[in-house]
Design an enzyme around this catalytic site. Sequence first.
Site, PDB file in Angstrom:
ATOM      1  N   GLU A 193      -7.671   8.307   6.118  1.00 65.58           N
ATOM      2  CA  GLU A 193      -7.968   8.925   7.415  1.00 65.58           C
ATOM      3  C   GLU A 193      -8.533  10.338   7.273  1.00 65.58           C
ATOM      4  O   GLU A 193      -7.912  11.330   7.672  1.00 65.58           O
ATOM      5  CB  GLU A 193      -6.721   8.928   8.299  1.00 65.58           C
ATOM      6  N   ARG A 247       0.848  -1.188   0.000  1.00 59.49           N
ATOM      7  CA  ARG A 247       0.000   0.000   0.000  1.00 59.49           C
ATOM      8  C   ARG A 247       0.888   1.244   0.000  1.00 59.49           C
ATOM      9  O   ARG A 247       1.722   1.411   0.899  1.00 59.49           O
ATOM     10  CB  ARG A 247      -0.922   0.012   1.227  1.00 59.49           C
TER      11      ARG A 247
END
Length: 1935
Positions: A1545, A1455
């Site tokens: 986030e 990622r």
Amino acid sequence: MDLGCKVVLIFLFFSPCCGVDWKLAQGFIAIAGPLNNESVRNLNLQNKLFGREALNIVVDEGHNCLCHQPFLASLPQYFSYLHASGVTHYKMFMPWIHILPEGNAKNPEEATVQCYRQLLKSLTAANLKPVIILHHKHLPGVVITQSTLGKHRTFVDLFVEYAEFNFHSFGDMVDMWLTFSDLPEIIESLPYDDPQTSLQILAAAHEEAYKIYHEKYSSKDGKLSIALEIDHVFGSAPLESFLASLRDSVDFLSLSLQYNCRNEVDLKRKLNKLQTIKENTKVLLFGLKLHECNSMKENPFIPVASIFQAINQDKALAMGYDVNEFINYSSVHKISPHLANTTIRKRLQEGQAAALAPLSSYQTVWETFANQSELERDTFVHDVFPSGFLWGTSTGSFNVEGGWAEDGKGESIWDWFGHQGHVHMNQTANVACDSYHKTDYDVYLLRGLQSKLYKFSISWPRIFPTGIRNGFSPQGVNYYNKLINSLLDSNIEPMVTLFHWDLPQALQDLGGWQNESIIDTFADYADFCFATFGDRVKFWITFHEPWVISYAGYGTGQHPPGITDPGVASYKVAHSIIKAHAKAWHLYDDRYRSQQHGKVGIVLNSDWAEPKTPTSSEDLKAAERYMHFMLGWFAHPIFVNGDYPDILKSQIRQKNQQCSIPVASLPSFSEEEKSTVKGTADFFGLSHYTSRLISTAANDTCIPGYENVVNFSQHVDPSWPQTASSWIRVVPWGLRRLLKFVSQEYTGTRIPIYIAGNGVPTEDGGDVINDTKRMDYFKLYINEALKAIRLDAVDVQMYIARSLIDGFEGPMGYSQLFGLHHVNFEDGNRQRTPKESAYFFSSVIEKNGFPKEVMDRSFQSLTCDSPPPPKLLNLPASDVPSKAKVVWEKFSPQTKFERDMYFYGTFPDDFTWGVSSSAYQIEGGWAADDKGPSIWDNFTHIPGNIKNNETGDIACDSYNKLAADLYMLTALRVKSYRFSLSWPRLFPSGRNDSINSHGVDYYNRLINGLTARNITPMVTLHHWDLPQALQDIGGWENDLLIELFDSFADFCFQTFGDRVKFWMTFNEPFVIAWAGYGLGALPPNVKDNPGYTPYKITHTLLKAHARVYHTYDRKYRVSQKGVISLSLSTEWAEPKTLDDPRDVEAADRYLQFNLGWFAHPIFKNGDYPEAMKWTVGNRSELQNLPSSRLPVFTAEEREYIRGTADVFCFNTYTSKIIKHKTTRLKPFSYEDDQERSEEVDSSWPTSAITEMRAVAWGLRRLLNWIKEEYGNPPIYVTENGVGIQTKSDVDDTNRIFYYKTYIDEALKAYKLDGVNLRGYVAWSLMDNFEWLHGYSARFGLHQVDFENPNRPRTPKRSAVYYAEVIRNNGIPLSKEDEFLYGEFPKNFSWSVATAAYQIEGAWRADGKGLSIWDQFAHTPLKISNDENADVACDSYHKLETDLASLKALQVSHYRFSISWPRVLPDGTTRRVNEAGLNYYERLIDALLASNIKPQVTIYHWDLPQALQNVGGWENETIVQRFKEYAELLFQRLGDKVKFWITLNEPYIIANLGYGYGTSAPGIFARPGKAPYVVGHNLIKAHAEVWHLYNETYRPKQGGLISITINSDWAEPRNPDKQEDTEAARRYVQFYGGWFAHPIFKNGDYNEVMKTRIRERSLSQGLSKSRLPEFTESEKQRIKGTFDFFGFNHYTTILAYNLNYASAISSYDADRGVASVTDRSWLGSGSFWLKVTPFGFRKILRWIKEEYDNPPIYVTENGISERGDLSLNDTWRIHYYKSYINEALKAVVLDGVDLRGYTAWSLMDNLEWATGFAEKFGLYYINYTDPNLPRIPRESSKYYSSIIQCNGFPDPANGPHLCLQPQPEGTTPTPTASTMGSMHNASSAKVKFLGLGLTSLNEEIGLYVLFAFALIGVLGLALFSYKYGKLSKRVSKPSG
């Protein structure tokens, strides 16, 4: 069971048994005789009927022929007396042996025959009829002889011959005959071994006699029978044939009855039990003895009425009874002859009338007590309840639980009722007492009460939220399971009510109890409860007070559901409830009873009803109607005949006939229903509170209503005391009468009565603690229950006080307080404080009633069979430095991870858990009962000495509150209680010539109370409170005190030593010596010579201690078998610099000058430590003194002192950091003699006392030092605790943290280090007078309110926590925390993550634009150390290096994020930076070539600065810009990328970037608005990108796209507090739920956020919420825009409620949550990140449950470290192991759909605002090396092994290909087996190339070797030089 008695029982029971009115029968028999000794004496003394000689003989017609008595001539006068008294018949026992001496009718004794004929004539002359008994008791010897010699028929022949002789000789004068009486003795004397044979012989003899009588001799009225005795019981086998033979050979039943009035209903039960053997058989009570019949005093015939009522029932069967009892009664009571005759005749007639017209149960009970005087009625009975009596207390679910909508609970009718505003002051039960969260608290209180049983109810809607099974709540089940298990664990029996009024509203919406379908629904609910809890619950109550449900819920409407229909609905509801109860009972009986062995009953409520006018028969009938309406309505169907009482039915029928229309409709039971309902209870539960005066209704109307229908009016006597409730008056005597009525009418002895509710409320306000009215109420009512048991023989087996705690009292809300414990409903803690009534009730339970007070000086003694403790080893003097150096070398090099790793395990089974106090600090009573003053009394009375001028005059008032203290100790479950004896309380003058008996009594009561509870007293003889009288002669400076202290101790040993087995002479003598006589800070305040006096005092104290020890050893040890020691004190000392010998010696001196000062002489060699002697001696010489200021022991004294302790006791609270210091030589001072300074670490948690910081790991080291220094003696920690400076600290989380960590360090010392630790004693039992700090520093496990004169004690959370530690005997690893072996699903994704800004560097390379983080990092003071990511890890240039690291990890995915400004420098698609795109294309291609799938984050915080310049995420146009940017990526990279994350986030972006301003772009000016605007735009941007991909690119690219949301998990700081639970829930909803709810649920924000932000916005004067709103179309577009749930998680917090001022506008204020972390949690390199793996599993499960189990990918998880640490990163390995294992549990155990896991991070990088200080990487980056090498840490290898294994294969299953030897430092769950040598990991040194490396750093050496093997000679020197520097840097300890 004797055969004879069974004969009687069967005869009785087969008699008809239903009652009707009947008139006085002609020829009713009142039978007297035979003449016995008592009769002769009573009658002769009263009436002079016999001569004086009669007084000296014994009369017994059974053994002595009446004709042979000297008073024969007086018999005619006696017979006449009997006739005049109303007697009709007289018994004559014929003497077989005297009539037929040879057993032959041909040779009778003629004189005897003539004598008996004369007696019969005398009877006839006196108008008395004879009843002849042919034979009773033992057989004549001649008969036995002839029977033995002949055949079996011989006896029959003999008896028939004898009987016929009597018929012939006396039959002309006799009409009533009995063949035999006293059958047991006859059978015993028959010469047959087999009772069956004897019975057959007797039956044959009787039958033959009967036949002959009726064939040859019987007159018209002649009758013959056999006398049967009910109290003798034989075996049952011969009964049937015997009874069958008698069926046709008796003309009536003749019964002898020993009748106990306490068991009067037992006769009715027996009569109902058997079938009739002969129809309509008359009954003669041939013999009647009455026992325990109080009613005899007023009317001796009432018992007879009861007996005949039982016999007659529906037919007139009674023909007479024995009146001897009543004749004796009149004689004993000295009634004159004439009056006696009149009275007896009158009363006989009354008795006959009563027997012939029996009273109802109510009338019988009323008449029993009607003539009682008030004095007799109210007489207090001192007696105890039967053994095994059950004492308990109760609550109801809706009264106490709260949590009205917690964990899916459904709404109840009481929730609805309260929310509709129908309750006092609009109060609700939403929180109530918060018992849903306070199971441990409530059980704690029950233990304190010593309750044997707890009656509580299950909330139907908590178990079945909709009322039916298919929606049951597992959380509700868990709550009740926990409660039940906790009760049983505390030896408290659960008594569970299935229905206590709180019907699920969902069922009420269908008609509630008026809908008959609810019967089956209730049965199914009951079935579930029986099946779920019945293995542990043995007492079930189907319904609690169904009368209230019917009457108040459906009649008056005062209760929910608020229906007012008294004429129809209430009766219909009652009907349904009765049938539902019966169905549940049968269900249990059929399915569960045989396995579970429980009991099922019902609790009915009833007042007692007295007629208002006792002389009014109408009022009497009205009162009886009242009872049958209130109690009989439900009791009669269940306990009598399956139907409503006739009185109730006829009254309603009569009322309906009187009125033009029916006013009441009482449903009917079918015959089948009656059969089903009847007998459906194993006990009769009774609630009772008060009584009523009842009269006939004044106005007879046809208005529907109970009083009108049943025709009564209610009244109260104004003299009856009032209570806080208008419906309760204090009428205790009503309870006794009610119990007697219940027993007589419903239960008898076959069904026990449980008093299941009794109590009284007080008002909310005033003195709620000192509830004397409640104590009086309980005292009187409980005593009436005792009378019912002891005087009336009512079978009461249980008493339950209402209630455990104050609660929600229905319509009255919280205005009426029924609790034994006060609940503060205005405090979110809902703390429970015992009232005085709690202590009273506990005392009643302990004593099992009200025993007579007996002054018994023989106290219970503890038995102790253990041998005396072995003498301590004879140890040499300590080294300088001492063994402390060994401890420092062992522990000081530990890493924080090794030091702070929490350990799980338990202590040995015999470990002593205790709690402590001291006399002056708690007792008060400073001048009470002749106590003498102590030095502390004098000291505290001088203004200025104590903070706030407080004193211990009252303190906790323990001198007067012994019950309260014992209550707390019992609740805590401690095994020992350490307390001190007050020397001046026992010896006011300090000498044994002034013994104070009051003080002795106080301590005796305390010690006895402890031993009765199996709590070991640990007694300190002197805890600083020296008698002032002794201080006046110099105190401890005077050697005389050695003798006086020994005298005091001797007295204590002699007085208390039979029960006290653990003695301590002194508490902390160091404090006495230094603080009292050196500093002078404490009394006696001596401070004039601190360099001499403390040493002298210590010298005296040591000799005094030794003297007392030897006294005990010499005089008492052999007999008392106790141990004796003293309690020392010290803190652990850590050298400031371990490598500095001077600091090491200074720290050692600190220990020796504190602990060693006393311990060394006692536990070593009888002398002071060498370090002290050396230092003080040298300093004395430097001070030009002739000798040392430290006194010297003689050789004899040393030997006398050495070894004078059996165990090692010490107190400790904190630790110090010690550094060497050259101190001044003058003035002389003990303190300066130590030559050291001390300091503390500022990170150590503070407490109320400045110098007492929490340093838990110091305890382990201190214990190890004692072990090493003093030969590992048995050790007891006798004080340990923490002070908190506050008046109220019930929610004392910090104290829990203190105990949690300190006890764990003690556990480590015991388990890992082999320390001989035997006990731990917490300081202190309760808040108390803390010496100089007064009451400001609170150390107690229980809070004491010092402003309240009652000094109420309230358990704190820490008390409940400590009790749990004691229960567990330590800190065992919970089941859910155990390691789980297993594998993740196939195709599970294993990944590692980075972010562009954090690793790429190249901040301006190849056309990259500026990002907001570039701007932020180049702004001063924004980033730690002014660091930035201009270069970072330089991944932009090190693609291949990073790829090599990824391949080594063997991850399946990687990622990473794409830098928006690297691709689009100005944020728009106007200019695409191909160089930037090319970097990502190359990266993706390289990954795919290595079989690693890319997981691409489109946006990871690095917004192009150009877009921020136009508002950034606050500008709604960014939604379109983001969509354009994403589309470019889909177009250029989408054919290769199949896993997209839109945003990383968003919470951080919105709140930290635009709220706090701690992240880029650093905006903080609008914290109450900007974050929400940004969040709004982020959500819309995500949704648009998702739709773009879904509609345009997914069809051809086939990838997944979603968002990554981050969230901590939040646990409530206080899990026992609903406020904190709600705060934790709010925390998660405001964090992860902020973004997850719109996307994964419904397109909108969660209700928690919307409601709170809107309410706060409006309170701030705004017109609408600061939280933006989505349009309906936006909601639809946002909802469901996910393919998976991307989730980042690191840690957990403890949340609690924090109310911000309404004016504050911010995200935090809106959320209203503050947080802390548990001190036992491991830390990390980030202040916010604590190692809390359990939270990972919980939040994964929360996502599953909250969002319908979406596919989850954990896209970040990891831990940081700080400083120069080893590559062997055990901390990180532990983190990954535990967190990934929790993820496995979530998959395997919880069914979470977890698809992948991503570690953060691949390598160390720039951690945003903290710069490079926090290191998360699996690979270490050396930022000092321009090449920025990626060096694998051990965690990278560990993570790789997990990937290879796809989890954690179980080693027990054998070798697995993926399993490699565990890397060094890998740490399993810390237990004894895994942690034992951990401390050695960092201390072991390895020599390598001249470097001293720890074993943890050996890996570095391997890298060096590897380099040597590959590099040539030329590069070797350079490389080894550089690498040597690196080795030194990496191996540097973290500090």
